[in-house]
Design a protein around this motif. Structure first.
Motif, PDB file in Angstrom:
ATOM      1  N   LEU A  44       8.315 -26.852  66.619  1.00  0.00           N
ATOM      2  CA  LEU A  44       9.184 -26.637  65.623  1.00  0.00           C
ATOM      3  C   LEU A  44      10.407 -27.519  65.750  1.00  0.00           C
ATOM      4  N   ARG A  45      10.926 -27.445  66.864  1.00  0.00           N
ATOM      5  CA  ARG A  45      12.218 -28.222  67.265  1.00  0.00           C
ATOM      6  C   ARG A  45      11.943 -29.808  67.002  1.00  0.00           C
ATOM      7  N   SER A  83       6.417 -15.845  69.774  1.00  0.00           N
ATOM      8  CA  SER A  83       5.832 -17.153  69.608  1.00  0.00           C
ATOM      9  C   SER A  83       5.814 -17.716  71.034  1.00  0.00           C
ATOM     10  N   ASP A 104       7.491 -23.169  69.717  1.00  0.00           N
ATOM     11  CA  ASP A 104       8.961 -23.421  69.789  1.00  0.00           C
ATOM     12  C   ASP A 104       9.436 -24.925  69.651  1.00  0.00           C
ATOM     13  N   GLY A 135       6.133 -21.333  61.254  1.00  0.00           N
ATOM     14  CA  GLY A 135       7.326 -21.425  61.746  1.00  0.00           C
ATOM     15  C   GLY A 135       8.474 -21.765  60.728  1.00  0.00           C
ATOM     16  N   HIS A 181       6.915 -24.740  58.610  1.00  0.00           N
ATOM     17  CA  HIS A 181       5.571 -25.257  59.141  1.00  0.00           C
ATOM     18  C   HIS A 181       4.517 -24.194  59.132  1.00  0.00           C
ATOM     19  N   ALA A 233      12.549 -23.287  61.050  1.00  0.00           N
ATOM     20  CA  ALA A 233      13.739 -23.811  61.824  1.00  0.00           C
ATOM     21  C   ALA A 233      14.889 -24.160  60.742  1.00  0.00           C
ATOM     22  N   GLN A 239      15.406 -20.320  64.900  1.00  0.00           N
ATOM     23  CA  GLN A 239      13.984 -20.555  64.725  1.00  0.00           C
ATOM     24  C   GLN A 239      13.549 -19.405  64.682  1.00  0.00           C
ATOM     25  N   ALA A 256       9.137 -17.254  64.415  1.00  0.00           N
ATOM     26  CA  ALA A 256       7.847 -17.550  64.231  1.00  0.00           C
ATOM     27  C   ALA A 256       7.303 -16.452  63.474  1.00  0.00           C
ATOM     28  N   GLU A 283      19.543 -30.841  65.663  1.00  0.00           N
ATOM     29  CA  GLU A 283      19.038 -29.630  66.191  1.00  0.00           C
ATOM     30  C   GLU A 283      18.986 -28.076  65.404  1.00  0.00           C
ATOM     31  N   PRO A 284      17.794 -27.462  65.336  1.00  0.00           N
ATOM     32  CA  PRO A 284      18.019 -26.047  64.714  1.00  0.00           C
ATOM     33  C   PRO A 284      18.850 -25.258  65.371  1.00  0.00           C
ATOM     34  N   PHE A 286      11.673 -30.552  63.199  1.00  0.00           N
ATOM     35  CA  PHE A 286      13.071 -30.359  62.540  1.00  0.00           C
ATOM     36  C   PHE A 286      13.890 -31.724  62.675  1.00  0.00           C
TER      37      PHE A 286
END
Length: 185
Positions: free
Chosen positions: A10-11, A2, A7, A38, A31, A40, A50, A52, A46-47, A14
Motif C-alpha cells: 500500500l505504501r 493487515s 501494508d 487497502g 487498492h 492509504a 492506512q 486494511a 508517504e501516507p 501510494f
C-alpha cells in the motif's frame, strides 16, 4: 488485521500514485486486493494513515457468490458485508481528497463504463453506477450475451466493493492511474 507485506505494498502504491498526481492536495489510494482492500491517505509522499479492510475481490466472491452471475440475494448479502467493512474507513475521510487507484480491475471497470483509455482516467460515480446496474440486470436474468461485462465473480466483487466505497465515502470520481511496473507485487 493487515499483513505487513500488504501494508508495504500500500505504501508503494501510494508513493507511485503521488508521483503521478500533479496536485499537492490530499490523496486517498484505494487498492482492492484478492483477500483484502487497502486504503492509504495522506498529503505528502508517504501516507499518514492506512487501513486494511477484510473484503477483497476473491474473498468476497468466495464468501458470497455461489452463482455466476451472482443472484440478487447473493448481491444483497455481499452488499451488507461490504458496507459494514467500508464504514470502518469513514474516520479516514478527508475533505477535498482525490480518490486514486492503479488497480487493473478498476481500470477494466472504467473501460467498461465508457471511459477512454489513458494514463489518468476519471471514472465518475454515475458511470460506475451504470456499470453496476448492468451487473444487477444480469443477476435478474438478463442474458450474458447481451453485455460485455466479465462473468467472473471476482469482477462482480470488485465492482461491488468500488461502488460501496465510492457511495459511503462520498467520492464522485476515482482517478485510475497507469500501474507502475515497480510496484506490481
Amino acid at each position: 488485521m493487515s499483513h505487513p507485506d500488504f501494508d508495504t505494498h500500500l505504501r508503494r502504491l501510494f508513493a507511485a500514485a503521488r508521483a503521478q498526481t500533479p496536485t499537492t492536495g490530499p490523496l486517498v489510494l484505494l487498492h482492492i486486493g484478492d483477500e483484502q482492500t487497502g486504503l492509504a491517505v495522506g498529503q505528502g509522499a508517504e501516507p499518514t494513515a492506512q487501513l486494511a479492510l477484510a473484503i477483497g475481490a476473491e474473498s468476497t466472491a468466495r464468501e458470497h457468490f455461489r452463482h455466476s452471475p451472482p443472484s440478487p440475494l447473493e448481491l444483497e448479502n455481499a452488499i451488507m458485508t461490504v458496507e459494514d467493512e467500508v464504514t470502518r474507513a469513514l474516520p479516514l475521510r478527508v475533505a477535498g481528497a482525490e480518490l486514486v487507484t492503479s488497480d487493473a480491475a478498476i481500470r477494466e471497470i472504467a473501460l467498461l463504463s465508457g471511459v477512454t483509455a489513458g494514463q489518468r482516467m476519471a471514472l465518475s460515480l454515475d458511470a460506475m453506477e451504470r456499470c453496476f446496474d448492468r451487473l444487477a440486470q444480469r443477476s435478474l436474468g438478463r442474458p450474458i450475451s447481451s453485455d460485455n461485462l466479465p462473468t467472473s465473480t471476482s469482477f462482480a466483487a470488485s465492482l461491488l466493493i468500488l461502488r460501496e466505497f465510492m457511495h459511503h465515502l462520498r467520492f464522485e470520481t476515482i482517478t485510475v492511474l497507469q500501474a507502475s511496473e515497480r510496484v506490481t507485487p
